[in-house]
Motif scaffolding. Structure first.
Motif, mmCIF file in Angstrom:
data_model
loop_
_atom_site.group_PDB
_atom_site.id
_atom_site.type_symbol
_atom_site.label_atom_id
_atom_site.label_comp_id
_atom_site.label_asym_id
_atom_site.label_seq_id
_atom_site.Cartn_x
_atom_site.Cartn_y
_atom_site.Cartn_z
ATOM 1 N N LEU A 52 -39.569 -7.971 6.610
ATOM 2 C CA LEU A 52 -38.470 -7.950 7.280
ATOM 3 C C LEU A 52 -37.519 -8.738 6.422
ATOM 4 O O LEU A 52 -36.368 -8.246 6.492
ATOM 5 C CB LEU A 52 -38.801 -8.391 8.589
ATOM 6 C CG LEU A 52 -37.747 -8.726 9.728
ATOM 7 C CD1 LEU A 52 -36.747 -7.404 9.802
ATOM 8 C CD2 LEU A 52 -37.849 -9.270 11.106
ATOM 9 N N VAL A 53 -37.861 -9.694 5.952
ATOM 10 C CA VAL A 53 -36.764 -10.821 5.319
ATOM 11 C C VAL A 53 -36.245 -9.722 3.944
ATOM 12 O O VAL A 53 -35.222 -9.836 3.886
ATOM 13 C CB VAL A 53 -37.348 -11.948 4.759
ATOM 14 C CG1 VAL A 53 -36.321 -12.827 4.003
ATOM 15 C CG2 VAL A 53 -37.923 -12.862 6.086
ATOM 16 N N LEU A 99 -36.720 -20.701 -0.801
ATOM 17 C CA LEU A 99 -36.351 -19.403 -0.250
ATOM 18 C C LEU A 99 -37.652 -18.806 0.506
ATOM 19 O O LEU A 99 -38.597 -18.928 -0.177
ATOM 20 C CB LEU A 99 -35.998 -18.657 -1.626
ATOM 21 C CG LEU A 99 -34.323 -18.716 -2.092
ATOM 22 C CD1 LEU A 99 -34.387 -18.162 -3.324
ATOM 23 C CD2 LEU A 99 -33.527 -17.931 -1.247
ATOM 24 N N HIS A 100 -37.452 -17.885 1.383
ATOM 25 C CA HIS A 100 -38.316 -16.893 1.940
ATOM 26 C C HIS A 100 -38.926 -16.003 0.737
ATOM 27 O O HIS A 100 -38.247 -15.407 0.148
ATOM 28 C CB HIS A 100 -37.948 -16.489 3.281
ATOM 29 C CG HIS A 100 -39.037 -15.541 3.932
ATOM 30 N ND1 HIS A 100 -39.694 -14.274 3.460
ATOM 31 C CD2 HIS A 100 -39.678 -16.102 5.091
ATOM 32 C CE1 HIS A 100 -40.519 -14.269 4.410
ATOM 33 N NE2 HIS A 100 -40.613 -15.091 5.306
ATOM 34 N N PRO A 101 -40.299 -15.856 0.816
ATOM 35 C CA PRO A 101 -40.986 -15.030 -0.317
ATOM 36 C C PRO A 101 -40.433 -13.544 -0.116
ATOM 37 O O PRO A 101 -40.179 -12.882 -1.253
ATOM 38 C CB PRO A 101 -42.341 -14.793 -0.002
ATOM 39 C CG PRO A 101 -42.754 -15.886 1.049
ATOM 40 C CD PRO A 101 -41.173 -16.393 1.318
ATOM 41 N N GLY A 102 -39.936 -12.948 0.902
ATOM 42 C CA GLY A 102 -39.318 -11.782 1.072
ATOM 43 C C GLY A 102 -37.931 -11.585 0.357
ATOM 44 O O GLY A 102 -37.513 -10.655 -0.271
ATOM 45 N N TYR A 130 -34.503 -10.518 -4.599
ATOM 46 C CA TYR A 130 -33.623 -11.108 -5.667
ATOM 47 C C TYR A 130 -34.497 -10.895 -7.172
ATOM 48 O O TYR A 130 -33.546 -10.511 -8.024
ATOM 49 C CB TYR A 130 -33.472 -12.576 -5.555
ATOM 50 C CG TYR A 130 -32.456 -12.941 -4.136
ATOM 51 C CD1 TYR A 130 -31.818 -12.056 -3.701
ATOM 52 C CD2 TYR A 130 -32.936 -13.958 -3.360
ATOM 53 C CE1 TYR A 130 -31.110 -12.387 -2.530
ATOM 54 C CE2 TYR A 130 -32.458 -14.465 -2.264
ATOM 55 C CZ TYR A 130 -31.433 -13.443 -1.920
ATOM 56 O OH TYR A 130 -30.825 -13.712 -0.657
ATOM 57 N N LYS A 131 -35.474 -10.815 -7.345
ATOM 58 C CA LYS A 131 -36.143 -10.285 -8.396
ATOM 59 C C LYS A 131 -36.070 -8.836 -8.944
ATOM 60 O O LYS A 131 -35.735 -8.631 -9.868
ATOM 61 C CB LYS A 131 -37.669 -10.916 -8.304
ATOM 62 C CG LYS A 131 -37.772 -12.261 -8.557
ATOM 63 C CD LYS A 131 -39.261 -12.815 -9.140
ATOM 64 C CE LYS A 131 -39.416 -14.249 -9.194
ATOM 65 N NZ LYS A 131 -40.620 -14.726 -8.824
ATOM 66 N N SER A 185 -37.924 -18.321 9.388
ATOM 67 C CA SER A 185 -39.202 -19.206 9.459
ATOM 68 C C SER A 185 -40.164 -18.457 8.459
ATOM 69 O O SER A 185 -40.379 -17.232 7.954
ATOM 70 C CB SER A 185 -39.735 -19.128 10.658
ATOM 71 O OG SER A 185 -41.091 -19.360 10.750
ATOM 72 N N ALA A 186 -41.044 -19.464 7.909
ATOM 73 C CA ALA A 186 -42.137 -19.119 7.072
ATOM 74 C C ALA A 186 -43.102 -18.141 7.907
ATOM 75 O O ALA A 186 -43.751 -16.915 7.327
ATOM 76 C CB ALA A 186 -42.923 -20.084 6.479
#
Ligand code: GLU
Length: 334
Positions: free
Chosen positions: A281-282, A320-323, A328-329, A274-275
């Motif tokens: 955590l993500v 995609l969730h910001p976390g 990934y970046k 969820s957003a």
């Protein structure tokens, strides 16, 4: 004397151990990943993620000053499947869930079963294995294709499961409703194999990764079941009409006595959140899986083909969730 020292030092050890346990309990934050039936691949997926997280938490805690960072602990209970998991995430009961790519799409867009209940805060984390949609029929039922299911006893799956929803989409595409069958059952994925083996049902529909132990049981029990082909213009229409479906093949020999490829359509298993779940955590969940990737892939044979670069895009329709993006970046995957 030696005896006294030994017992004193073991008492001390117990004291230290219980003190550090209380420390963990105090600072730990618990979260839940919704999975599927206990004999499916989602259950293994959720538990593999928890295992990777706990593994990286242990190494992180090693060098950490006491009480400086939060420790996360996760559980991945068995559940009713995709749509149940998304509903629990929306209700704030679960923080993550495994869900089919088609149900991820419908939930975030408010279509199909999610019409009128659009959940726009659904976020994608990554995708996992392929899930061909499979109709397994017992040998004596003589079912070779979808139309042979007419007048048979068919398990369409428990409400809340992904396979139930996808079975209904397939039925819609085929232009049939429940009255096409002799009768239908709503057994869970872990109940359906026994029912097939016992001759209580003729067939069931299931979207699941392969190879899968429960399907091997269906192939080898008294039912001598096998997956049928799901092809033709109606199925092609489903594949052509949606990005979340693709052609799928269960290669011959995947299961005992499976002499031919089973050609069908399929979805991807995806991990969603969820957003409202924190970026921290993500990020930690994604990092734990990606940085223990070889170990993660060993947790189930269905993970054998996973590649990081595909996992961050295939089958994902929610943002995609910001976390996840952060990791990934940082890892150069994006
Ligand atoms: N695809 C199924 C569902 O969404 C679950 C499959 C599994 O448990 O591996 O309900």
């Amino acid at each position: 004397m030696k005896k006294i020292i030994t017992s004193l030092s073991s008492a001390l050890l117990i004291l230290v151990a219980s003190l550090s346990l209380t420390n963990v309990a105090k600072s730990a934050e618990f979260f839940t990943i919704g999975t599927g039936g206990p004999t499916g691949v989602y259950f293994q997926t959720g538990n593999a993620i928890c295992k990777m997280l706990h593994k990286s938490a242990i190494s992180a805690e090693h060098g950490r000053k006491k009480g400086t960072a939060k420790a996360y602990r996760c559980t991945a209970p068995s559940t009713g499947g995709s749509n149940y998991n998304i509903g629990q995430i929306a209700a704030g009961e679960f923080q993550f869930g495994v869900a089919q790519s088609d149900w991820q799409y419908h939930a975030v867009n408010g279509s199909s079963k999610w019409e009128g209940k659009q959940y726009s805060d659904l976020r994608a984390v990554f995708s996992v294995h392929n899930e061909p949609f499979q109709i397994w029929a017992r040998k004596k039922a003589k079912v070779k294709n979808f139309s042979d299911l007419e007048g048979k006893v068919v398990n369409i799956g428990n409400p809340g499961s992904g396979q139930r929803g996808t079975m209904e989409e397939l039925m819609k595409a085929m232009g049939v409703d429940n009255s096409f069958f002799k009768s239908t059952t709503e057994l869970t994925s872990s109940e359906q194999v026994k029912a097939l083996c016992d001759g209580k049902i003729d067939a069931f529909g299931y979207s699941v990764g392969f190879p899968n132990g429960a399907m091997e049981q269906a192939a080898t029990c008294a039912a001598k079941a096998s997956p049928i082909n799901l092809t033709g213009p109606e199925v092609q229409g489903l594949i052509d009409g949606a990005d979340y479906y693709a052609q799928a093949v269960i290669p011959k020999g995947t299961y005992t006595k499976q002499k031919k490829d089973a050609t069908t359509f399929g979805v991807k298993a995806t991990v969603v959140t969820s957003a409202d779940v924190s970026e921290e955590l993500v990020y930690l969940v994604v990092k734990a899986v990606m940085e223990n990737f070889d170990d993660f892939k060993k947790q189930h044979p269905a993970f054998g083909f996973l590649e990081k670069k595909n996992m961050i895009k295939d089958g994902l329709s929610a943002p995609l969730h910001p976390g996840a993006i952060k990791y990934y970046k940082e890892a150069g995957l994006m």
